[in-house]
Motif scaffolding. Structure first.
Motif, short mmCIF file in Angstrom:
data_model
loop_
_atom_site.label_atom_id
_atom_site.label_comp_id
_atom_site.label_asym_id
_atom_site.label_seq_id
_atom_site.Cartn_x
_atom_site.Cartn_y
_atom_site.Cartn_z
N VAL A 1 -7.33 0.71 7.66
CA VAL A 1 -7.65 0.63 6.24
C VAL A 1 -8.61 -0.53 5.98
O VAL A 1 -9.55 -0.42 5.18
CB VAL A 1 -6.36 0.48 5.40
CG1 VAL A 1 -6.69 0.28 3.93
CG2 VAL A 1 -5.48 1.71 5.58
N PRO B 1 -2.89 -0.94 8.91
CA PRO B 1 -3.74 -1.80 8.10
C PRO B 1 -5.11 -2.06 8.70
O PRO B 1 -6.10 -2.19 7.97
CB PRO B 1 -2.93 -3.10 8.02
CG PRO B 1 -1.53 -2.67 8.18
CD PRO B 1 -1.58 -1.54 9.17
N HIS C 1 2.23 -4.12 7.26
CA HIS C 1 2.53 -2.95 8.08
C HIS C 1 3.82 -2.31 7.61
O HIS C 1 4.80 -3.01 7.35
CB HIS C 1 2.72 -3.36 9.54
CG HIS C 1 1.45 -3.45 10.32
ND1 HIS C 1 1.02 -2.44 11.14
CD2 HIS C 1 0.53 -4.43 10.41
CE1 HIS C 1 -0.12 -2.81 11.72
NE2 HIS C 1 -0.44 -4.00 11.28
N THR D 1 -5.22 1.59 -2.76
CA THR D 1 -5.20 0.29 -2.09
C THR D 1 -6.61 -0.25 -1.90
O THR D 1 -6.87 -1.44 -2.12
CB THR D 1 -4.48 0.40 -0.74
OG1 THR D 1 -3.11 0.75 -0.97
CG2 THR D 1 -4.54 -0.91 0.03
N GLY E 1 0.80 -1.23 0.00
CA GLY E 1 0.00 0.00 0.00
C GLY E 1 0.83 1.27 0.00
O GLY E 1 0.69 2.11 0.89
N ILE F 1 1.39 1.51 4.20
CA ILE F 1 0.30 1.56 5.16
C ILE F 1 0.82 1.28 6.57
O ILE F 1 1.35 0.21 6.85
CB ILE F 1 -0.80 0.58 4.77
CG1 ILE F 1 -1.49 1.06 3.49
CG2 ILE F 1 -1.82 0.44 5.90
CD1 ILE F 1 -2.50 0.10 2.94
N SER F 2 0.66 2.24 7.46
CA SER F 2 1.10 2.08 8.84
C SER F 2 0.00 1.52 9.73
O SER F 2 0.28 1.01 10.81
CB SER F 2 1.56 3.43 9.41
OG SER F 2 0.49 4.37 9.40
N LEU G 1 -2.85 -6.86 3.89
CA LEU G 1 -2.05 -5.65 3.93
C LEU G 1 -0.85 -5.86 4.85
O LEU G 1 -0.97 -6.48 5.91
CB LEU G 1 -2.87 -4.46 4.44
CG LEU G 1 -4.15 -4.12 3.67
CD1 LEU G 1 -4.78 -2.87 4.27
CD2 LEU G 1 -3.87 -3.93 2.20
N HIS H 1 -3.83 5.54 -0.39
CA HIS H 1 -4.72 4.70 0.41
C HIS H 1 -5.98 4.35 -0.38
O HIS H 1 -6.50 3.23 -0.30
CB HIS H 1 -5.08 5.41 1.72
CG HIS H 1 -3.97 5.39 2.73
ND1 HIS H 1 -2.83 6.16 2.60
CD2 HIS H 1 -3.82 4.69 3.88
CE1 HIS H 1 -2.03 5.93 3.63
NE2 HIS H 1 -2.61 5.04 4.43
#
Length: 339
Positions: free
Chosen positions: A63, A60, A50, A31, A17, A57-58, A48, A28
């Motif tokens: 998201v 997931p 990390h 994704t 992502g 994407i920090s 996803l 984002h």
């Protein structure tokens, strides 16, 4: 999967992502569109990764909460959540909440160990407790107990006129404990996952063990060790797989260059952890299927989560996912969900 003819049961994909830090929303959103595409193509799962303090994407779980509202069928996973960054109780609440929103589709994968660049980040992450934090399997065990609904507090009941307190994590999602995965890269970790009653995620990275640098044989051995240790759960393999059937000449050239740039590390243990990386599989679906059937690790599983390469364009991912679902998957005996 001992030989061609045994159908692949579950086909998923994994993405990091990526995004432009000057416009993170666009990445984002891309994704989320990828997850929606995966559902339309019949993929069984979307996962996803990390990427803390990076341009991936920090969060997931956040998201995936959004993805629950854009999809209705596809399973949604993390591969993996490094628990060194997490408070197990708070993570249990987040996971249960997203699982409820998804209708029971969440597949959380976790791992242990100190966060990457631990000495650089520990003052911000654990300013008062860094040296006391337990970053071992005990942290996973705490998460498992909390997700399973074991007590998290010594008090429950009514306080005052309106406040009701529970002694366990809320919301409670009864089936979530059985859908927790452990990301293992060593025989020791695989055996622990088996004893802990977790599902097993294997990836494109393992530790060199027993004097061998044969990635496929090491991975296959770890899967067998998981089962020998009592692991009765699901096992999924994840490799970087890039079918090129409908790719343009420019895409094929870039894909080949990507794999070539990463090839020198294959078969050579990297760093103090002696990590081994699997080769990226790039080629026509027929070529990729042949390589997979020759892979000892692949022959031990009936589920896969193929990883998408880093830093490609959205159109590239659309082509890769479409070829995977419509061409490679059927060659592996897989049928799209709902077909």
């Amino acid at each position: 999967m001992p030989a061609p003819g045994t159908p692949l049961e579950q086909l998923g994909f994994l993405t990091i992502g990526t995004f432009d830090p000057a416009d993170p929303r666009a990445g984002h959103e891309a994704t989320l569109r990828m997850v929606e595409l995966g559902e339309r193509l019949g993929f069984d799962s979307a996962w996803l990764r990390h990427r803390h303090l990076q341009y991936g994407i920090s969060s997931p779980v956040a998201v995936l909460a959004a993805a629950t509202q854009r999809t209705s069928r596809i399973a949604l996973g993390t591969a993996v959540t490094p628990l060194g960054w997490e408070n197990p109780l708070r993570l249990a609440e987040d996971l249960a909440t997203v699982d409820v929103l998804s209708g029971g589709r969440l597949q959380p994968g976790v791992s242990i160990g100190p966060p990457m660049h631990w000495d650089d980040v520990k003052a911000a992450l654990y300013p008062d407790t860094a040296d006391a934090e337990d970053l071992t399997h005990t942290r996973v065990e705490r998460l498992l107990r909390l997700v399973a609904g074991e007590p998290a507090a010594s008090f429950s009941g009514r306080e005052g006129l309106v406040e009701e307190w529970s002694d366990r994590v809320q919301p409670h999602s009864p089936g979530l404990r059985a859908r927790l995965w452990y990301g293992a890269g060593s025989t020791r970790s695989a055996e622990w996952a088996g004893r802990a009653g977790m599902n097993l995620l294997t990836s494109s990275v393992v530790r060199a063990e027993g004097g061998s640098t044969d990635f496929a044989e090491i991975q296959a051995g770890q899967i067998r060790s998981y089962r020998a240790a009592g692991g009765a759960g699901r096992v999924s393999q994840g490799l970087v797989v890039v079918p090129t059937d409908t790719a343009t000449p420019d895409q094929r050239e870039r894909y080949a260059a990507y794999a070539a740039a990463r090839a020198p590390r294959v078969g050579v243990p990297q760093g103090p952890g002696r990590l081994l990386f699997a080769p990226d599989l790039v080629g026509t679906s027929e070529q990729v299927a042949e390589a997979l059937y020759a892979h000892a690790g692949f022959r031990e599983v009936t589920e896969v989560v193929f990883a998408l390469p880093f830093s490609f364009a959205e159109a590239d991912y659309e082509q890769i996912l479409t070829d995977t679902a419509t061409r490679l998957g059927p060659l592996l005996g897989w049928s799209p969900a709902g077909s």
